[in-house]
Scaffold this motif. Structure first.
Motif, PDB file in Angstrom:
ATOM      1  N   CYS A 112      24.420   7.125  -6.732  1.00  0.00           N
ATOM      2  CA  CYS A 112      25.562   6.696  -5.913  1.00  0.00           C
ATOM      3  C   CYS A 112      26.270   7.892  -5.283  1.00  0.00           C
ATOM      4  O   CYS A 112      26.667   7.843  -4.113  1.00  0.00           O
ATOM      5  CB  CYS A 112      26.535   5.882  -6.766  1.00  0.00           C
ATOM      6  SG  CYS A 112      25.976   4.222  -7.151  1.00  0.00           S
ATOM      7  N   SER A 164      23.233  -1.343  -4.737  1.00  0.00           N
ATOM      8  CA  SER A 164      22.016  -1.836  -5.396  1.00  0.00           C
ATOM      9  C   SER A 164      21.637  -0.994  -6.604  1.00  0.00           C
ATOM     10  O   SER A 164      20.598  -1.240  -7.212  1.00  0.00           O
ATOM     11  CB  SER A 164      20.848  -1.836  -4.398  1.00  0.00           C
ATOM     12  OG  SER A 164      20.568  -0.522  -3.949  1.00  0.00           O
ATOM     13  N   SER A 165      22.440  -0.011  -6.959  1.00  0.00           N
ATOM     14  CA  SER A 165      22.101   0.857  -8.084  1.00  0.00           C
ATOM     15  C   SER A 165      23.323   1.093  -8.952  1.00  0.00           C
ATOM     16  O   SER A 165      24.440   1.221  -8.456  1.00  0.00           O
ATOM     17  CB  SER A 165      21.564   2.202  -7.579  1.00  0.00           C
ATOM     18  OG  SER A 165      21.355   3.092  -8.652  1.00  0.00           O
ATOM     19  N   SER A 182      25.668  -0.446   2.232  1.00  0.00           N
ATOM     20  CA  SER A 182      25.863  -1.435   1.166  1.00  0.00           C
ATOM     21  C   SER A 182      24.611  -1.554   0.308  1.00  0.00           C
ATOM     22  O   SER A 182      24.694  -1.692  -0.915  1.00  0.00           O
ATOM     23  CB  SER A 182      26.230  -2.789   1.773  1.00  0.00           C
ATOM     24  OG  SER A 182      25.156  -3.329   2.513  1.00  0.00           O
ATOM     25  N   VAL A 183      23.441  -1.491   0.939  1.00  0.00           N
ATOM     26  CA  VAL A 183      22.191  -1.584   0.179  1.00  0.00           C
ATOM     27  C   VAL A 183      22.044  -0.375  -0.749  1.00  0.00           C
ATOM     28  O   VAL A 183      21.722  -0.514  -1.933  1.00  0.00           O
ATOM     29  CB  VAL A 183      20.988  -1.685   1.134  1.00  0.00           C
ATOM     30  CG1 VAL A 183      19.674  -1.551   0.363  1.00  0.00           C
ATOM     31  CG2 VAL A 183      21.013  -3.000   1.888  1.00  0.00           C
ATOM     32  N   GLU A 184      22.278   0.815  -0.202  1.00  0.00           N
ATOM     33  CA  GLU A 184      22.098   2.028  -1.006  1.00  0.00           C
ATOM     34  C   GLU A 184      23.144   2.155  -2.107  1.00  0.00           C
ATOM     35  O   GLU A 184      22.846   2.573  -3.216  1.00  0.00           O
ATOM     36  CB  GLU A 184      22.139   3.266  -0.112  1.00  0.00           C
ATOM     37  CG  GLU A 184      20.877   3.471   0.700  1.00  0.00           C
ATOM     38  CD  GLU A 184      20.652   4.935   1.031  1.00  0.00           C
ATOM     39  OE1 GLU A 184      20.803   5.785   0.137  1.00  0.00           O
ATOM     40  OE2 GLU A 184      20.331   5.207   2.199  1.00  0.00           O
TER      41      GLU A 184
END
Length: 514
Positions: free
Chosen positions: A119, A112-113, A107-109
């Protein structure tokens, strides 16, 4: 539960102990019915040789842990606990913690972008780490080309845009369609094409194709490559794999939408940005622009340089200032620039151009949409420049002579977009070689700052500074004017600033020998 005396004779065995240890009963030696590890543990406990008095070992098939409790000086009670079930629970909890940590990391990776490439890479890398030995993300770019991002067992990510036929991999067409939702399809390695198998070569044991859903439609597909021949997800994977693909699909979908919108915005922004001033034959010209906000790229001030205007004898320079600030002002600026671009063939008659622009703005019906501007038509005559100037509610152009004199041009007129009838006055000025006509927006003279922080820079102070700039090249002069206004403002807020310097070229001081 077993109670055993120090001589190793069972004194008491409950029903569970009797079922577990065949023949366990009072007066029966422990060594006769219990496994050797339990008999040794009892002997060591009674002799005081075990620091950690717990013991563990198999009883039949399952593993038990024996906990001794001293029941007096000459007997020990042993509680036997089946640790296989406990160990299974512990393993399940550990696996669930690992999956939870993985989902947090994912979820963070992923979320967050808004960078599409990042992605796609994160999806392939995370899938290869937890769901497979290698993974590919396939995202359609157009009907024949696909973005393929793959991660090999070493964690190395590669990217390419390729023309591939999705029909060569069973299940890929359905996964890319998105609706109706297609379940994960397991494929025999022999059915997969080479562009899918290259990361594992001949080591592929099973292949899975699953959709990456995004807002109801498929964003792409995830291809999982495993060395093991077993097809199918484990119980834990059945829970977490759909969550991961849903998150990945949503992240890719949002990032792709953002990338498309950013590309559209960049294209529109390119139309709104002040242009690079094109070269004009026989004219030296420099233009500078600074928007009001440090984070902004466009605003309400603008300039345009048209090498050919009217009948073709003159070039046309326009500098203007629209109402408002920020994006709304930039949109209005774009409209006005497009209208003026269409009116360039009529530039021989400045008043007619202003009338038509005024009518177009009034037709819009927005009383807050108005503009001040100055038109400058430039004609080269031998060594001199003739500049026809018409101002519409704009600060007066300034002429910087070679002897340091600064002359305002009183080509006054009404601003455009408020009144049905406008007035304008056109004046012509003659520039000798080295002399400059300076056009500027009110952001220069209305720059508020100075020693007390609330004083306008003003036209008088601008003229005073220009007297020291006689003979300065137009690039240096435009930079100087903008720098003076910015220094006057300091760290305070300011309006958009635009400057255009039009200079008659100087003749060389000496001629080269023939």
């Amino acid at each position: 539960m077993l109670t055993v005396d120090t001589a190793g004779i069972i004194e008491q065995a409950n029903e569970a102990a009797r079922l577990l240890l065949a023949g366990a009963a009072a007066s029966v030696p422990l060594a006769r019915v219990a496994p050797a590890w339990l008999s040794r543990a009892h002997h060591d406990v009674c002799a005081g040789r075990r620091v950690d008095q717990r013991a563990r070992g198999p009883v039949g098939g399952p593993v038990f842990e024996a906990h001794p409790v001293h029941a007096g000086r000459d007997r020990v009670t042993w509680w036997l606990v089946d640790v296989d079930d406990h160990q299974q629970v512990v393993e399940e909890l550990r696996a669930e913690r690992e999956w939870t940590a993985f989902m947090v990391e994912a979820s963070v990776e992923l979320l967050s972008s808004l960078n599409l490439e990042r992605c796609l890479e994160a999806t392939a890398r995370l899938a290869a780490r937890r769901l497979a030995d290698a993974a590919l993300v396939v995202m359609p770019l157009d009907p024949r080309r696909y973005a393929i991002v793959s991660c090999d067992p070493r964690g190395e990510v590669s990217r390419e845009h390729a023309s591939v036929d999705p029909r060569t991999l069973p299940g890929l067409v359905e996964a890319l369609q998105g609706f109706p939702p297609a379940p994960t399809r397991w494929v025999e390695p022999a059915e997969a094409p080479g562009w899918v198998l290259r990361d594992l070569g001949g080591e592929v044991g099973s292949v899975a194709v699953t959709a990456l859903p995004g807002h109801g439609l498929a964003t792409g597909a995830l291809v999982l490559l495993r060395r093991t021949p077993r097809a199918g997800f484990s119980d834990a994977e059945k829970v977490f794999a759909p969550l991961f693909t849903a998150w990945a699909g949503a992240a890719i979908s949002v990032a792709r939408l953002y990338a498309e919108q950013a590309a559209i915005a960049e294209t529109l922004m390119a139309e709104l940005l002040p242009p690079t001033a094109p070269p004009l034959e026989g004219v030296e010209l420099a233009a500078r622009y600074r928007p009001a906000g440090d984070s902004e790229r466009v605003g309400g001030d603008f300039y345009d340089v048209h090498p050919v205007g009217g009948s073709g004898r003159e070039s046309l320079v326009v500098l203007g200032d629209v109402s408002g600030k920020g994006l709304e002002a930039a949109v209005l600026t774009g409209r006005i620039r497009n209208i003026l671009r269409a009116l360039v063939p009529l530039a021989d008659d400045h008043h007619r151009v202003l009338e038509l622009l005024n009518g177009a703005l009034l037709a819009n019906g927005d009383p807050t949409s108005f503009v001040t501007l100055v038109l400058a038509s430039i004609e080269r005559r031998a060594r001199q420049l003739v500049v026809r100037l018409t101002s519409a509610g704009h600060p007066p152009p300034l002429i910087l002579r070679n002897d340091g004199r600064v002359e305002p041009v009183h080509a006054v007129g009404t601003l455009i977009g408020l009144m049905e009838h406008i007035t304008s006055v056109t004046e012509s000025v003659l520039l000798e070689p080295g002399e400059t006509c300076l056009l500027y927006s009110d952001g220069i003279v209305e720059a508020r700052g100075g020693p007390l922080g609330d004083e306008f820079f003003g036209e008088e102070r601008l003229c005073e500074q220009l007297r020291q700039c006689a003979g300065m090249p137009p690039e240096a002069l435009a930079d100087r004017v903008q720098m003076l206004a910015c220094q006057w403002v300091g760290a305070g807020e300011h309006d958009d600033m635009a400057v255009v310097a039009i200079t008659a070229p100087r003749e060389p001081s000496h001629r080269a020998p023939p």
